[in-house]
Write a protein that holds these residues in place. Sequence first.
Motif, mmCIF file in Angstrom:
data_model
loop_
_atom_site.group_PDB
_atom_site.id
_atom_site.type_symbol
_atom_site.label_atom_id
_atom_site.label_comp_id
_atom_site.label_asym_id
_atom_site.label_seq_id
_atom_site.Cartn_x
_atom_site.Cartn_y
_atom_site.Cartn_z
ATOM 1 N N HIS A 24 -6.539 2.907 4.068
ATOM 2 C CA HIS A 24 -7.092 1.658 4.602
ATOM 3 C C HIS A 24 -5.925 0.691 4.825
ATOM 4 C CE1 HIS A 24 -10.881 3.163 2.514
ATOM 5 N NE2 HIS A 24 -11.106 3.219 3.818
ATOM 6 N N GLU A 27 -4.641 -2.422 2.272
ATOM 7 C CA GLU A 27 -4.446 -2.106 0.855
ATOM 8 C C GLU A 27 -2.960 -1.828 0.636
ATOM 9 O OE1 GLU A 27 -8.879 -0.055 0.621
ATOM 10 O OE2 GLU A 27 -7.131 1.149 0.125
ATOM 11 N N ARG A 66 -8.967 -2.756 7.494
ATOM 12 C CA ARG A 66 -9.410 -1.537 6.817
ATOM 13 C C ARG A 66 -9.386 -0.354 7.783
ATOM 14 N NH1 ARG A 66 -12.527 0.157 2.380
ATOM 15 N NH2 ARG A 66 -14.000 1.822 2.814
ATOM 16 N N HIS A 108 -5.392 3.744 -3.335
ATOM 17 C CA HIS A 108 -6.150 2.697 -2.635
ATOM 18 C C HIS A 108 -6.049 1.377 -3.397
ATOM 19 C CE1 HIS A 108 -8.654 5.063 0.308
ATOM 20 N NE2 HIS A 108 -8.130 6.032 -0.424
ATOM 21 N N SER A 109 -6.728 0.342 -2.847
ATOM 22 C CA SER A 109 -7.057 -0.854 -3.626
ATOM 23 C C SER A 109 -8.300 -1.435 -2.958
ATOM 24 C CB SER A 109 -5.903 -1.864 -3.663
ATOM 25 O OG SER A 109 -5.812 -2.569 -2.457
HETATM 26 ZN ZN LIG Z 1 -9.215 2.139 0.353
#
Ligand SMILES: [Zn+2]
Length: 305
Positions: A24, A27, A66, A108-109
Amino acid sequence: MLFETHTINSGRPGPALLIIAGVHGDEYEGVEAVRRLMTVAEEDLACGSVTLVPVANLSAFEAANRTGEDGLDLARTFPGAPDGSITQRVAHALFLLIKQSDAFIDLHSGGKLFRLSPLVGYMLVDDHSVLDLQRRMAQAFGLPIVWGTTAALDGRSLSAARDAGVPAIYAEYLGGGACSADGVAAYVDGCLRVMALLGITGPPTTPDNSQPTLDRHVVEDPRAGSGHLQVRNPSPIAGTIEYDVALDDWLSAGDIIARVRPSDGGDAVAVRADTSGRVICLAAGSHVEAGVSVAVVLEPYPPDS
Ligand SMILES: [Zn+2]
């Protein structure tokens, strides 16, 4: 070139570990952590190799979104298609890398929309040897929450790994469009500990002697939909959020998570917890759209755990 790939190869047989970030484009902790891991020298590897992809989803990253320019969510597009749109092609190329690997980490975050408690997760796959290594990788990674979820979710990088029989974990660390320095450090250390666990940087370690002491919270929940963050505790209306809780608070079902006030100044509407458990995800901004999750509450599972 769909994305940058950097391989550190010991020149000796051994496990091939794949670490990717930036699935994404909003992130940042994983991207920075993978860039730091790119400075690991070949001489530091005892055997095997580590392949690093710092920014998997370039068109999304360049737009700080994203999703990429075709609007598809890369984490819903696996295994992708070689002749599809940009996100489908990226998913396909990543799937080929995953299939060639012996272990896989996806960093991810929470992105711009969410903030997540630091956690590491995996799918509760049927293959016991794969599941066992995923559990040990997750434990070695060293974040406070370890979350096994249904293997029935499709479209994720972990779905591709599941289908290829490749042990895989993912991680989350805060978000909200920021880049947590603690998160970057935790991701670098976590990846190095998984490399140690696999024997890539020396004799294989066990999680017990390779990780910091942590008060670890383990949940393994195979129920349908577990692990799908975006569907929990939706706001019934669009408006401004005021939270009654913080990340890592423990709630009972029915407790008020937040109050959402409509933009016309009308009465605030309470959003109540759909389950008892620990708050692991909150919306990052002060505005929420109707039907969008304002929080995820992680229910202890199995129920008597
Ligand atoms: Zn993500």
